[in-house]
Design an enzyme around this catalytic site. Structure first.
Site, PDB file in Angstrom:
ATOM      1  N   GLU A  49     145.729   6.322   4.269  1.00 29.51           N
ATOM      2  CA  GLU A  49     145.383   5.320   3.262  1.00 29.51           C
ATOM      3  C   GLU A  49     146.665   4.711   2.681  1.00 29.51           C
ATOM      4  O   GLU A  49     147.663   5.402   2.476  1.00 29.51           O
ATOM      5  CB  GLU A  49     144.566   5.971   2.142  1.00 29.51           C
ATOM      6  CG  GLU A  49     144.098   4.979   1.085  1.00 29.51           C
ATOM      7  CD  GLU A  49     143.336   5.651  -0.046  1.00 29.51           C
ATOM      8  OE1 GLU A  49     142.285   5.125  -0.430  1.00 29.51           O
ATOM      9  OE2 GLU A  49     143.799   6.701  -0.544  1.00 29.51           O
ATOM     10  N   LYS A 131     138.185  -0.869   0.554  1.00 26.02           N
ATOM     11  CA  LYS A 131     137.539   0.277  -0.079  1.00 26.02           C
ATOM     12  C   LYS A 131     136.480  -0.232  -1.044  1.00 26.02           C
ATOM     13  O   LYS A 131     136.758  -1.040  -1.926  1.00 26.02           O
ATOM     14  CB  LYS A 131     138.589   1.113  -0.807  1.00 26.02           C
ATOM     15  CG  LYS A 131     138.107   2.467  -1.311  1.00 26.02           C
ATOM     16  CD  LYS A 131     139.292   3.258  -1.858  1.00 26.02           C
ATOM     17  CE  LYS A 131     138.908   4.663  -2.304  1.00 26.02           C
ATOM     18  NZ  LYS A 131     140.105   5.429  -2.750  1.00 26.02           N
ATOM     19  N   CYS A 166     139.764   7.648   1.902  1.00 28.10           N
ATOM     20  CA  CYS A 166     139.810   8.643   0.830  1.00 28.10           C
ATOM     21  C   CYS A 166     138.409   9.015   0.331  1.00 28.10           C
ATOM     22  O   CYS A 166     137.582   9.485   1.098  1.00 28.10           O
ATOM     23  CB  CYS A 166     140.705   8.104  -0.286  1.00 28.10           C
ATOM     24  SG  CYS A 166     141.242   9.314  -1.510  1.00 28.10           S
TER      25      CYS A 166
END
EC number: 3.5.5.1
Length: 328
Positions: A49, A131, A166
């Site tokens: 990430e 995200k 994540c």
């Protein structure tokens, strides 16, 4: 009788330290790592990430005012999708003949996003996602992905490649939708996360550790009957001051990596010490997914859509809409 044909793929999971807050240095390191996986004949490679320009741990350890100069620097060293820097990465992907999922902090106009691009072996970006919900204080610095970021799986010659960032891995409905997209090889992009020493105990939450994050990734391999490439950052002690983590009790020495490769039954295939930079490789047969699905297919024979189902909105929201021209 038709016998199953092996679908052999060589996969690679990166565990490396970013070039902190240095866009050009980060691009150069990505290109160097792509050269390494190309020499090893990897077909698919995943990155951590926000590998460019690194995960800013100072958002947790410093006040917003104290951290403002660092984050201003961070903004200018984040990577734009339409940029010469990205085109350099695309060219390196093409040169090395690997399918790449790259995690990076995306700079778009005046905002940042925690993003992934999926780059095929021709060097083309075949998907770009953000995200969907930045975690905790991340929301002060990064924007959210929209409905088009729910698409997280694309086709490739090596199977269907997926990716999440994540704590997107904590979202049961998002994971479920990825399984419905028929993922074969999933890239789990994570930042640097240290394990909790016994001496610290409950003073640091267990759910913010490499151990917990690794378990989440392993569960996804089993639950989704797919291969999972866990790709993580590490941080060297010499960069503690820059990242404002020197006085964090549970961070004790170089480390924070937990890269791994899991098979579609959840089995560990490859792991790496938490304090080392390197690349994990594995030669896998994508058909192992189908063997696992004989036991478990949560979007197929082991589901009850008449009782439980998922509604998905994949349309991106827009901040500006234009009215139609009025009739004369």
């Amino acid at each position: 009788m038709t016998a199953p044909v092996e679908r052999r793929v060589r996969v690679a999971a990166i565990q490396a330290e970013p070039v902190w807050n240095d866009l050009q240095g980060g691009v150069n390191k990505v290109i160097s790592l792509l050269g390494d996986v190309g020499k090893e004949g990897a077909n698919v490679v995943g990155f951590p990430e926000v590998f460019i320009p690194g995960y800013p741990w100072s958002i947790f350890t410093a006040t917003p005012l104290d951290n403002a100069p660092f984050m201003e620097e961070y903004f200018h060293n984040s990577l734009a999708v339409d940029s010469d820097e990205m085109r350099r990465i695309q060219a390196a992907v093409k040169e090395n003949g690997t399918f790449c999922v790259l995690g990076f902090s995306e700079r778009y106009q005046g905002s940042l996003y925690i993003s992934q691009v999926f780059i095929n072996t021709d060097g083309q970006i075949v998907h770009h996602r953000r995200k969907t919900k930045p975690t905790h204080v991340e929301r002060a610095y990064w924007g959210t992905g929209e409905g088009d970021s729910l698409k997280c799986v694309v086709d490739s010659p090596f199977g269907r490649i997926g990716g999440l960032n994540c704590w997107e891995h904590t979202q049961p409905l998002l994971r479920y939708y990825e399984y419905q997209q028929d993922v074969d090889i999933h890239v789990a992009s994570w930042p640097v996360l240290w394990d909790r020493p016994e001496s610290v105990g409950s003073r640091w939450p267990y759910f913010i550790t490499g151990d917990m994050s690794s378990r989440l990734s392993q569960v996804m391999a089993f639950e989704g009957t797919c291969f999972v490439l866990v790709c993580t950052q590490v941080m060297s002690e010499e960069n503690f001051d820059k990242n404002k983590v020197r006085d964090v009790e549970h961070i004790q020495g170089t480390g924070g990596g937990f890269s791994a490769i899991f098979g579609p039954g959840g089995e560990p295939i490859a792991t790496m010490p938490s304090d080392k930079e390197g690349i994990l490789y594995a030669n896998v047969d994508v058909n192992d997914k189908l063997r696992a699905k004989q036991w478990l297919d949560v979007v197929g024979h082991y589901s009850r859509p008449d009782l439980l189902s998922l509604r998905v909105n994949t349309h991106p929201s827009k901040p500006v809409f234009f009215a139609e021209e009025p009739e004369k």
